[in-house]
Design a protein around this motif. Structure first.
Motif, PDB file in Angstrom:
ATOM      1  N   LEU A 151       0.819  -1.207   0.000  1.00 44.49           N
ATOM      2  CA  LEU A 151       0.000   0.000   0.000  1.00 44.49           C
ATOM      3  C   LEU A 151       0.861   1.268   0.000  1.00 44.49           C
ATOM      4  O   LEU A 151       0.486   2.273  -0.630  1.00 44.49           O
ATOM      5  N   ALA A 152       2.003   1.217   0.687  1.00 43.02           N
ATOM      6  CA  ALA A 152       2.894   2.375   0.691  1.00 43.02           C
ATOM      7  C   ALA A 152       3.438   2.650  -0.711  1.00 43.02           C
ATOM      8  O   ALA A 152       3.543   3.807  -1.133  1.00 43.02           O
ATOM      9  N   LEU A 153       3.775   1.584  -1.464  1.00 44.85           N
ATOM     10  CA  LEU A 153       4.269   1.769  -2.825  1.00 44.85           C
ATOM     11  C   LEU A 153       3.185   2.347  -3.727  1.00 44.85           C
ATOM     12  O   LEU A 153       3.427   3.284  -4.500  1.00 44.85           O
ATOM     13  N   LEU A 154       1.963   1.805  -3.640  1.00 48.77           N
ATOM     14  CA  LEU A 154       0.864   2.326  -4.456  1.00 48.77           C
ATOM     15  C   LEU A 154       0.523   3.773  -4.075  1.00 48.77           C
ATOM     16  O   LEU A 154       0.253   4.611  -4.952  1.00 48.77           O
ATOM     17  N   ALA A 155       0.543   4.062  -2.777  1.00 47.53           N
ATOM     18  CA  ALA A 155       0.263   5.428  -2.339  1.00 47.53           C
ATOM     19  C   ALA A 155       1.346   6.393  -2.809  1.00 47.53           C
ATOM     20  O   ALA A 155       1.050   7.549  -3.154  1.00 47.53           O
ATOM     21  N   ALA A 156       2.609   5.932  -2.851  1.00 48.20           N
ATOM     22  CA  ALA A 156       3.687   6.798  -3.331  1.00 48.20           C
ATOM     23  C   ALA A 156       3.504   7.133  -4.806  1.00 48.20           C
ATOM     24  O   ALA A 156       3.692   8.278  -5.237  1.00 48.20           O
ATOM     25  N   ILE A 157       3.119   6.134  -5.617  1.00 45.53           N
ATOM     26  CA  ILE A 157       2.889   6.392  -7.044  1.00 45.53           C
ATOM     27  C   ILE A 157       1.726   7.363  -7.234  1.00 45.53           C
ATOM     28  O   ILE A 157       1.794   8.300  -8.042  1.00 45.53           O
ATOM     29  N   ALA A 158       0.654   7.143  -6.487  1.00 44.79           N
ATOM     30  CA  ALA A 158      -0.493   8.050  -6.596  1.00 44.79           C
ATOM     31  C   ALA A 158      -0.144   9.453  -6.097  1.00 44.79           C
ATOM     32  O   ALA A 158      -0.609  10.453  -6.667  1.00 44.79           O
ATOM     33  N   ALA A 159       0.660   9.555  -5.053  1.00 44.20           N
ATOM     34  CA  ALA A 159       1.067  10.867  -4.547  1.00 44.20           C
ATOM     35  C   ALA A 159       1.928  11.603  -5.568  1.00 44.20           C
ATOM     36  O   ALA A 159       1.837  12.830  -5.697  1.00 44.20           O
ATOM     37  N   VAL A 160       2.762  10.883  -6.313  1.00 40.82           N
ATOM     38  CA  VAL A 160       3.558  11.522  -7.368  1.00 40.82           C
ATOM     39  C   VAL A 160       2.639  12.049  -8.468  1.00 40.82           C
ATOM     40  O   VAL A 160       2.864  13.137  -9.020  1.00 40.82           O
ATOM     41  N   ALA A 161       1.586  11.288  -8.803  1.00 37.90           N
ATOM     42  CA  ALA A 161       0.614  11.788  -9.789  1.00 37.90           C
ATOM     43  C   ALA A 161      -0.061  13.062  -9.292  1.00 37.90           C
ATOM     44  O   ALA A 161      -0.271  14.010 -10.068  1.00 37.90           O
ATOM     45  N   ARG A 162      -0.395  13.112  -8.015  1.00 32.39           N
ATOM     46  CA  ARG A 162      -0.958  14.341  -7.443  1.00 32.39           C
ATOM     47  C   ARG A 162       0.082  15.468  -7.451  1.00 32.39           C
ATOM     48  O   ARG A 162      -0.271  16.637  -7.691  1.00 32.39           O
ATOM     49  N   LEU A 163       1.355  15.127  -7.216  1.00 27.88           N
ATOM     50  CA  LEU A 163       2.416  16.132  -7.256  1.00 27.88           C
ATOM     51  C   LEU A 163       2.535  16.743  -8.644  1.00 27.88           C
ATOM     52  O   LEU A 163       2.722  17.958  -8.793  1.00 27.88           O
ATOM     53  N   ILE A 164       2.413  15.915  -9.671  1.00 32.24           N
ATOM     54  CA  ILE A 164       2.485  16.425 -11.044  1.00 32.24           C
ATOM     55  C   ILE A 164       1.338  17.404 -11.302  1.00 32.24           C
ATOM     56  O   ILE A 164       1.529  18.455 -11.934  1.00 32.24           O
ATOM     57  N   GLN A 165       0.149  17.084 -10.824  1.00 35.15           N
ATOM     58  CA  GLN A 165      -0.986  17.991 -10.994  1.00 35.15           C
ATOM     59  C   GLN A 165      -0.776  19.306 -10.242  1.00 35.15           C
ATOM     60  O   GLN A 165      -1.077  20.391 -10.763  1.00 35.15           O
ATOM     61  N   LEU A 166      -0.269  19.227  -9.022  1.00 38.02           N
ATOM     62  CA  LEU A 166      -0.051  20.437  -8.235  1.00 38.02           C
ATOM     63  C   LEU A 166       0.984  21.349  -8.902  1.00 38.02           C
ATOM     64  O   LEU A 166       0.796  22.572  -8.961  1.00 38.02           O
ATOM     65  N   ARG A 167       2.054  20.763  -9.406  1.00 30.05           N
ATOM     66  CA  ARG A 167       3.076  21.578 -10.072  1.00 30.05           C
ATOM     67  C   ARG A 167       2.519  22.202 -11.346  1.00 30.05           C
ATOM     68  O   ARG A 167       2.779  23.375 -11.642  1.00 30.05           O
ATOM     69  N   ALA A 168       1.756  21.439 -12.122  1.00 30.48           N
ATOM     70  CA  ALA A 168       1.189  21.992 -13.355  1.00 30.48           C
ATOM     71  C   ALA A 168       0.253  23.155 -13.053  1.00 30.48           C
ATOM     72  O   ALA A 168       0.277  24.191 -13.736  1.00 30.48           O
ATOM     73  N   ALA A 169      -0.592  23.019 -12.011  1.00 28.41           N
ATOM     74  CA  ALA A 169      -1.510  24.102 -11.655  1.00 28.41           C
ATOM     75  C   ALA A 169      -0.759  25.316 -11.109  1.00 28.41           C
ATOM     76  O   ALA A 169      -1.123  26.461 -11.403  1.00 28.41           O
ATOM     77  N   ALA A 170       0.310  25.086 -10.325  1.00 30.10           N
ATOM     78  CA  ALA A 170       1.062  26.200  -9.752  1.00 30.10           C
ATOM     79  C   ALA A 170       1.798  26.983 -10.830  1.00 30.10           C
ATOM     80  O   ALA A 170       1.824  28.225 -10.808  1.00 30.10           O
ATOM     81  N   TYR A 171       2.404  26.290 -11.782  1.00 28.64           N
ATOM     82  CA  TYR A 171       3.106  26.996 -12.855  1.00 28.64           C
ATOM     83  C   TYR A 171       2.124  27.659 -13.824  1.00 28.64           C
ATOM     84  O   TYR A 171       2.452  28.684 -14.435  1.00 28.64           O
ATOM     85  N   ALA A 172       0.936  27.087 -13.977  1.00 25.29           N
ATOM     86  CA  ALA A 172      -0.058  27.710 -14.861  1.00 25.29           C
ATOM     87  C   ALA A 172      -0.542  29.038 -14.309  1.00 25.29           C
ATOM     88  O   ALA A 172      -0.932  29.929 -15.079  1.00 25.29           O
ATOM     89  N   LEU A 173      -0.543  29.207 -12.989  1.00 26.19           N
ATOM     90  CA  LEU A 173      -0.979  30.468 -12.395  1.00 26.19           C
ATOM     91  C   LEU A 173      -0.057  31.623 -12.758  1.00 26.19           C
ATOM     92  O   LEU A 173      -0.502  32.781 -12.825  1.00 26.19           O
ATOM     93  N   VAL A 174       1.214  31.337 -12.984  1.00 28.72           N
ATOM     94  CA  VAL A 174       2.177  32.384 -13.352  1.00 28.72           C
ATOM     95  C   VAL A 174       2.468  32.383 -14.844  1.00 28.72           C
ATOM     96  O   VAL A 174       3.404  33.043 -15.294  1.00 28.72           O
ATOM     97  N   GLY A 175       1.674  31.631 -15.611  1.00 27.34           N
ATOM     98  CA  GLY A 175       1.847  31.624 -17.054  1.00 27.34           C
ATOM     99  C   GLY A 175       3.063  30.869 -17.547  1.00 27.34           C
ATOM    100  O   GLY A 175       3.600  31.193 -18.621  1.00 27.34           O
ATOM    101  N   ARG A 176       3.463  29.855 -16.808  1.00 27.19           N
ATOM    102  CA  ARG A 176       4.631  29.074 -17.217  1.00 27.19           C
ATOM    103  C   ARG A 176       4.254  27.606 -17.322  1.00 27.19           C
ATOM    104  O   ARG A 176       3.151  27.198 -16.948  1.00 27.19           O
ATOM    105  N   ARG A 177       5.216  26.822 -17.808  1.00 27.50           N
ATOM    106  CA  ARG A 177       5.044  25.384 -17.925  1.00 27.50           C
ATOM    107  C   ARG A 177       6.049  24.689 -17.023  1.00 27.50           C
ATOM    108  O   ARG A 177       7.163  25.189 -16.816  1.00 27.50           O
ATOM    109  N   ASP A 178       5.662  23.546 -16.475  1.00 27.23           N
ATOM    110  CA  ASP A 178       6.544  22.827 -15.551  1.00 27.23           C
ATOM    111  C   ASP A 178       7.835  22.455 -16.260  1.00 27.23           C
ATOM    112  O   ASP A 178       7.830  21.736 -17.283  1.00 27.23           O
TER     113      ASP A 178
END
Length: 352
Positions: A161-188
Motif C-alpha cells: 500500500l505504501a508503494l501504491l500510495a507513493a505512485i499516486a502521490a507523485v501523480a498528485r504532485l504532477i498535478q499540483l506543479r502543473a496548476a502552480a506553474y499555470a498560475l504564473v503563465g509558465r510550464r513545468d
C-alpha cells in the motif's frame, strides 16, 4: 393621506403614520417596523421581506387541518427569479485519464496505508508482549504461529500500500506543479519521468520530493504553503531515517537486541502511519481541500466603496401635522367632544 407607513412584521399590513410612530399592529398585535416612505426602494429600508408559505395566514390559529401535499414530483410553473446562493460556475473538467485517476486515489491510498502501518505496529507490540511472557512461561505454538502470520501479513500489506500510495502521490504532485506553474503563465520545467524517479528511488526520495514541492510553491502569496511543506519535509526525512535504522537493527545477534528491535519496529510503523496521515493532509491543503479531502467553499467578497447613506429618510412634521396637533391641544382645553373629534385614526394602506 400620509406617505409614511409602518409595515407589520406578522400580517404584512402597512399603517399610515400620523404623528408619533406606533409599536404594535392594531389588527394582529404584531410588531410594527420602522417608519418609511410608502414607495421606498429596498436600499432605503432597514428591514427585509421574508418569503413564507402561501397558506401561512389561513393556518394560523384556525385549527383547520392542513391540506395534504399533492402527489407527484414538485415543479415550478415558471423559472424562479429568486435565490439564496450565488454559486460560482464549475470549471470544465477534461476526461479523466490514468494519471488523473491515480491522483484522485492518492488520498484513499494514503489513509489505507496509515491504517495498515497502525495494524503492523499492533502486531509488533503483540509479539513483544509474547516475548515478555515467554521469559517465565512457555508459549503455545499456535499463538506463535498466529503472531508470526499477523506480523508478516500486515508488514507486506503496509509495504504494498505504501508503494501504491507513493505512485499516486507523485501523480498528485504532477498535478499540483502543473496548476502552480499555470498560475504564473509558465510550464513545468521538469518532466513527469523526472518527478517519478526522484520521488521513488530510495535515498533520493528523502530530498527530491521536498525540492519539487518547494519549486512549485515558492513566490506564492500565501506563506503557509511553504511552511507546511517544510514541516512535512522534516517528518518525511525523520520517517526515512527511522526506517533505515530499523532495517539495520535486524542484523543484531543477541536476544535482547532482537527484542528491542521488535519494539523499535513497532515505533517505526507508528512513525510511518503518522507520515502517511501528514502527507494526506499536506496534499489536500495544497490542492485547496479540507482535512477530509472535500473541496473548500469559495468565498466571494465585494468591497464596499459607496458612501454611507441613511436607510430611511428622517421624518419631518408637515403643516398638516402641526395644525392637527394645535387643534388637539385646543380641543383638550374645551370639552371631551372635541377630543373625540380630533382623535387619531389609523388608515391602512393596501399592499402594493
Amino acid at each position: 393621506m400620509s406617505t409614511v407607513v409602518q409595515p407589520c412584521a406578522r400580517c404584512g399590513a402597512r399603517w399610515a403614520v400620523h404623528g408619533a410612530p406606533m409599536h404594535w399592529c392594531p389588527r394582529c398585535r404584531g410588531v410594527l417596523l420602522s417608519p418609511g416612505p410608502v414607495d421606498a426602494p429596498p436600499e432605503r429600508r432597514n428591514y427585509r421581506w421574508v418569503a413564507r408559505k402561501p397558506d401561512h395566514r389561513g393556518g394560523r390559529g384556525t385549527g383547520r387541518p392542513r391540506a395534504e401535499a399533492a402527489a407527484g414530483t414538485p415543479c415550478y410553473a415558471e423559472i424562479p427569479r429568486w435565490g439564496l446562493l450565488d454559486t460560482p460556475a464549475a470549471p470544465d473538467t477534461a476526461p479523466a485519464g490514468r494519471s488523473a485517476r491515480a491522483a484522485a486515489a492518492a488520498g484513499r491510498l494514503l489513509l489505507w496505508t496509515a491504517l495498515a502501518f497502525a495494524l503492523a505496529a499492533l502486531a509488533e507490540l503483540g509479539r513483544y508482549a509474547i516475548l515478555l511472557y515467554n521469559r517465565t512461561r512457555l508459549v503455545a505454538p499456535l499463538l506463535l504461529r498466529v503472531s508470526d502470520a499477523a506480523v508478516l501479513t500486515f508488514a507486506v500489506l503496509a509495504g504494498v500500500l505504501a508503494l501504491l500510495a507513493a505512485i499516486a502521490a507523485v501523480a498528485r504532485l504532477i498535478q499540483l506543479r502543473a496548476a502552480a506553474y499555470a498560475l504564473v503563465g509558465r510550464r513545468d520545467p521538469r518532466s513527469p519521468r523526472t518527478l517519478l524517479l526522484g520521488s521513488l528511488i530510495p535515498v533520493l526520495n528523502l530530498v527530491w520530493p521536498g525540492v519539487f514541492l518547494t519549486e512549485a510553491f515558492t513566490g506564492r502569496r500565501d506563506p503557509r504553503a511553504l511552511r507546511l511543506i517544510r514541516i512535512w519535509w522534516v517528518f518525511w526525512v525523520l520517517g526515512g531515517t527511522v526506517a533505515v535504522a530499523a532495517l539495520c537493527w535486524r542484523t543484531a545477534d543477541s536476544l535482547q537486541s532482537k527484542a528491542d528491535g521488535v519494539l523499535f519496529t513497532a515505533l517505526t510503523d507508528l512513525v510511518a502511519a503518522a507520515v502517511a496521515l501528514l502527507t494526506f493532509g499536506v496534499l489536500n491543503a495544497l490542492s485547496g481541500r479540507d482535512l477530509r479531502g472535500r473541496a473548500r467553499a469559495a468565498h466571494r467578497l465585494t468591497v464596499a466603496v459607496d458612501p454611507a447613506v441613511p436607510v430611511i429618510a428622517p421624518l419631518h412634521r408637515t403643516e398638516q401635522a402641526r395644525s392637527t396637533a394645535d387643534a388637539r391641544q385646543n380641543s383638550a382645553a374645551g370639552d371631551n367632544t372635541g377630543d373625540e373629534a380630533v382623535d387619531r385614526e389609523q388608515e391602512e394602506v393596501g399592499a402594493k
